[in-house]
Design a protein around this motif. Structure first.
Motif, PDB file in Angstrom:
ATOM      1  N   UNK A   1       0.810  -1.224   0.000  1.00 35.06           N
ATOM      2  CA  UNK A   1       0.000   0.000   0.000  1.00 35.06           C
ATOM      3  C   UNK A   1       0.842   1.271   0.000  1.00 35.06           C
ATOM      4  N   UNK A   2       2.163   1.137  -0.033  1.00 37.08           N
ATOM      5  CA  UNK A   2       3.060   2.293  -0.221  1.00 37.08           C
ATOM      6  C   UNK A   2       2.846   3.395   0.820  1.00 37.08           C
ATOM      7  N   UNK A   3       2.705   3.013   2.064  1.00 34.42           N
ATOM      8  CA  UNK A   3       2.557   4.004   3.127  1.00 34.42           C
ATOM      9  C   UNK A   3       3.934   4.431   3.626  1.00 34.42           C
ATOM     10  N   UNK A   4       4.111   5.714   3.959  1.00 35.49           N
ATOM     11  CA  UNK A   4       5.426   6.191   4.400  1.00 35.49           C
ATOM     12  C   UNK A   4       5.815   5.600   5.761  1.00 35.49           C
ATOM     13  N   UNK A   5       7.084   5.293   5.923  1.00 31.62           N
ATOM     14  CA  UNK A   5       7.610   4.842   7.210  1.00 31.62           C
ATOM     15  C   UNK A   5       7.511   5.989   8.213  1.00 31.62           C
ATOM     16  N   UNK A   6       7.058   5.730   9.442  1.00 30.85           N
ATOM     17  CA  UNK A   6       6.824   6.815  10.397  1.00 30.85           C
ATOM     18  C   UNK A   6       8.109   7.443  10.929  1.00 30.85           C
ATOM     19  N   UNK A   7       7.934   8.602  11.542  1.00 35.73           N
ATOM     20  CA  UNK A   7       9.010   9.279  12.261  1.00 35.73           C
ATOM     21  C   UNK A   7       9.397   8.449  13.482  1.00 35.73           C
ATOM     22  N   UNK A   8      10.686   8.455  13.807  1.00 34.55           N
ATOM     23  CA  UNK A   8      11.196   7.696  14.950  1.00 34.55           C
ATOM     24  C   UNK A   8      11.874   8.665  15.908  1.00 34.55           C
TER      25      UNK A   8
ATOM     26  N   UNK B   1      10.290  10.923   9.246  1.00 32.99           N
ATOM     27  CA  UNK B   1       9.216  10.288   8.485  1.00 32.99           C
ATOM     28  C   UNK B   1       9.511  10.406   6.992  1.00 32.99           C
ATOM     29  N   UNK B   2       9.231   9.341   6.276  1.00 32.08           N
ATOM     30  CA  UNK B   2       9.354   9.405   4.831  1.00 32.08           C
ATOM     31  C   UNK B   2       8.321  10.365   4.269  1.00 32.08           C
ATOM     32  N   UNK B   3       8.708  11.084   3.242  1.00 30.73           N
ATOM     33  CA  UNK B   3       7.732  11.888   2.519  1.00 30.73           C
ATOM     34  C   UNK B   3       7.089  11.028   1.439  1.00 30.73           C
ATOM     35  N   UNK B   4       5.947  11.499   0.964  1.00 30.92           N
ATOM     36  CA  UNK B   4       5.296  10.775  -0.127  1.00 30.92           C
ATOM     37  C   UNK B   4       6.193  10.758  -1.367  1.00 30.92           C
ATOM     38  N   UNK B   5       6.958  11.848  -1.570  1.00 27.68           N
ATOM     39  CA  UNK B   5       7.875  11.898  -2.714  1.00 27.68           C
ATOM     40  C   UNK B   5       8.946  10.818  -2.603  1.00 27.68           C
ATOM     41  N   UNK B   6       9.440  10.555  -1.384  1.00 29.27           N
ATOM     42  CA  UNK B   6      10.444   9.501  -1.212  1.00 29.27           C
ATOM     43  C   UNK B   6       9.858   8.125  -1.488  1.00 29.27           C
ATOM     44  N   UNK B   7       8.603   7.935  -1.104  1.00 26.89           N
ATOM     45  CA  UNK B   7       7.949   6.650  -1.407  1.00 26.89           C
ATOM     46  C   UNK B   7       7.814   6.480  -2.918  1.00 26.89           C
ATOM     47  N   UNK B   8       7.431   7.544  -3.603  1.00 29.92           N
ATOM     48  CA  UNK B   8       7.322   7.450  -5.057  1.00 29.92           C
ATOM     49  C   UNK B   8       8.685   7.166  -5.688  1.00 29.92           C
ATOM     50  N   UNK B   9       9.725   7.787  -5.169  1.00 33.85           N
ATOM     51  CA  UNK B   9      11.071   7.532  -5.702  1.00 33.85           C
ATOM     52  C   UNK B   9      11.473   6.090  -5.517  1.00 33.85           C
ATOM     53  N   UNK B  10      11.037   5.477  -4.411  1.00 33.96           N
ATOM     54  CA  UNK B  10      11.361   4.060  -4.184  1.00 33.96           C
ATOM     55  C   UNK B  10      10.835   3.195  -5.326  1.00 33.96           C
TER      56      UNK B  10
END
Length: 424
Positions: A388-395, A413-422
């Motif tokens: 489901x391509x959800x961003x990894x949370x802030x730690x 936290x991952x941004x949505x742009x970083x998820x898209x880049x993945x």
């Protein structure tokens, strides 16, 4: 210090992080790491064993560099099960000779890199040992090279995390290949270590002790036949963690004392290497999610959370083997009180098994509340799913300074742009 944080301690972290503005609009879930608790667990292990042991942290349990740095500062080495984990350990500043490279699928290129870097290499099988012999071509390695043995002492209570049954994908089976192992140790002088690991959860003291004893006996036999020393015994990790609270099923002092009694000379004639991960990290971490919706279907209350099988895959798929303690807090971080009701804690993923907690008795939840899952410091973030391509949370990490909690971001936290880049 207790193995796990109390509800009050988790609520304190939630309330103070809310007050400090660490929950931004996009932060629907946060992961917390108690650095004081992590350090205490590390010191407990070091103090439980005799001096001269090399304790390593299993990078796979939690690969966050700031946490690896905390343990390195306590004198730990690192255990890496892949080339990227090995590179993470080197980047975190671990000395190469304190890193054990244990991947069961090492390529020739990876072996050559590890040997050149001077890390400890544990060969998973005899074919891998032959590859090492070819790479070394008569040269002595910069650090120890070992051979992983399956001591075949049986399975623990969780088959999926046990590695010492009659069959295992890991190591050389001792019952079937004993003579081949002894021949290899006699043939290749670079093999100066033996390695074992019986499992990472659900393994009792008797199973842990039996596994070490079988490989200890093998080392003594090999020394008698070859006339040279086996210098290192890597006994792996595997101390079980009490996810539902209480004292640890096996504590480090009990483990070390049992090994000393059962294996005479273990701590004086060998350098003992450990590879703890879960026992070190699990209780130092907990996860918080905002309740996005509270759905009522008759008497069924379903709280929709912002993590599920993406963060806790084993807990969702095999809850009987991986149970957790849950706690409820209001929008200000205060523990929820009042009559308790059965809640289904649903994750955000699009499949029907995404329930990190089923049938949980909690005070009635509302949208905007928070739910905590305790003991998620190990084998949670490192198992993050891209489904489901959800961003990894802030730690966040925190420690106690001057009566308050001092926070720092361990991973953003991952941004949505970083998820898209993945995926691109």
């Amino acid at each position: 210090m207790d193995y796990s944080p109390s509800v009050e301690e988790m609520g304190e972290a939630l309330a103070q992080s809310l007050a400090a503005g660490l929950w931004r609009p996009q932060d629907t879930a946060l992961l917390f790491h108690d650095l004081d608790r992590l350090r205490a667990r590390g010191r407990e292990i070091v103090e439980a064993f005799p001096e001269g042991c090399l304790h390593t942290v299993a990078v796979k349990a939690n690969p966050l560099p700031p946490l690896l740095n905390e343990l390195r500062a306590l004198g730990f080495g690192a255990e890496a099960a892949s080339l990227p984990e090995l590179l993470l350990a080197l980047e975190a500043g671990f000395e190469p000779q304190t890193i054990a490279f244990d991947s069961p699928a090492k390529t020739v290129q990876e072996l050559a890199l590890a040997l050149q870097a001077g890390v400890m290499v544990n060969c998973d099988n005899l074919d891998e040992a032959a590859r090492v012999a070819a790479i070394l071509d008569g040269r002595s390695p910069k650090a120890s090279v070992g051979l992983r043995i399956n001591p075949q002492v049986g399975l623990g209570s969780i088959a999926g995390s046990s590695t010492a049954g009659a069959y295992s994908k890991f190591g050389v089976p001792l019952d079937q290949e004993r003579e081949a192992v002894l021949t290899a140790l006699a043939r290749w002088p670079f093999l100066t270590a033996l390695h074992l690991h019986v499992g990472s959860q659900g393994c009792g003291l008797d199973l842990l002790r039996a596994g070490v004893r079988r490989v200890y006996d093998l080392a003594r036999e090999a020394e008698g036949q070859t006339g040279r020393r086996i210098e290192f015994l890597d006994i792996g990790g595997g101390l079980p963690f009490p996810y539902l609270g209480g004292s640890a099923p096996v504590d480090p002092v009990q483990y070390a004392q049992t090994l000393a009694r059962n294996c005479p000379g273990l701590f004086t004639d060998f350098t003992v290497v450990t590879e703890f991960g879960r026992f070190l990290q699990a209780g130092a971490g907990f996860s918080m999610s905002r309740v996005e919706y509270l759905k009522r279907q008759g008497e069924t209350r379903t709280a929709v959370l912002h993590f599920g099988a993406d963060l806790l895959p084993r807990e969702c798929l095999r809850p009987g083997e991986w149970p957790h303690v849950f706690a409820a807090f209001d929008a200000q971080g205060r523990p929820r009180t009042g009559p308790e009701y059965v809640h289904q804690l649903a994750g955000p993923l699009c499949f029907s098994g995404d329930f990190p907690g089923r049938d949980q008795m909690l005070p009635e939840l509302r949208a905007g509340d928070y739910v905590a899952v305790r003991d998620t410091g190990a084998y949670t973030l490192s198992m993050w799913s891209r489904y489901n391509s959800r961003p990894m949370p802030r730690v966040l990490g925190f420690e106690r300074l001057a009566g308050r909690l001092a926070f720092r971001v361990l991973k953003e936290r991952e941004t949505e742009a970083q998820v898209l880049d993945f995926w691109r």
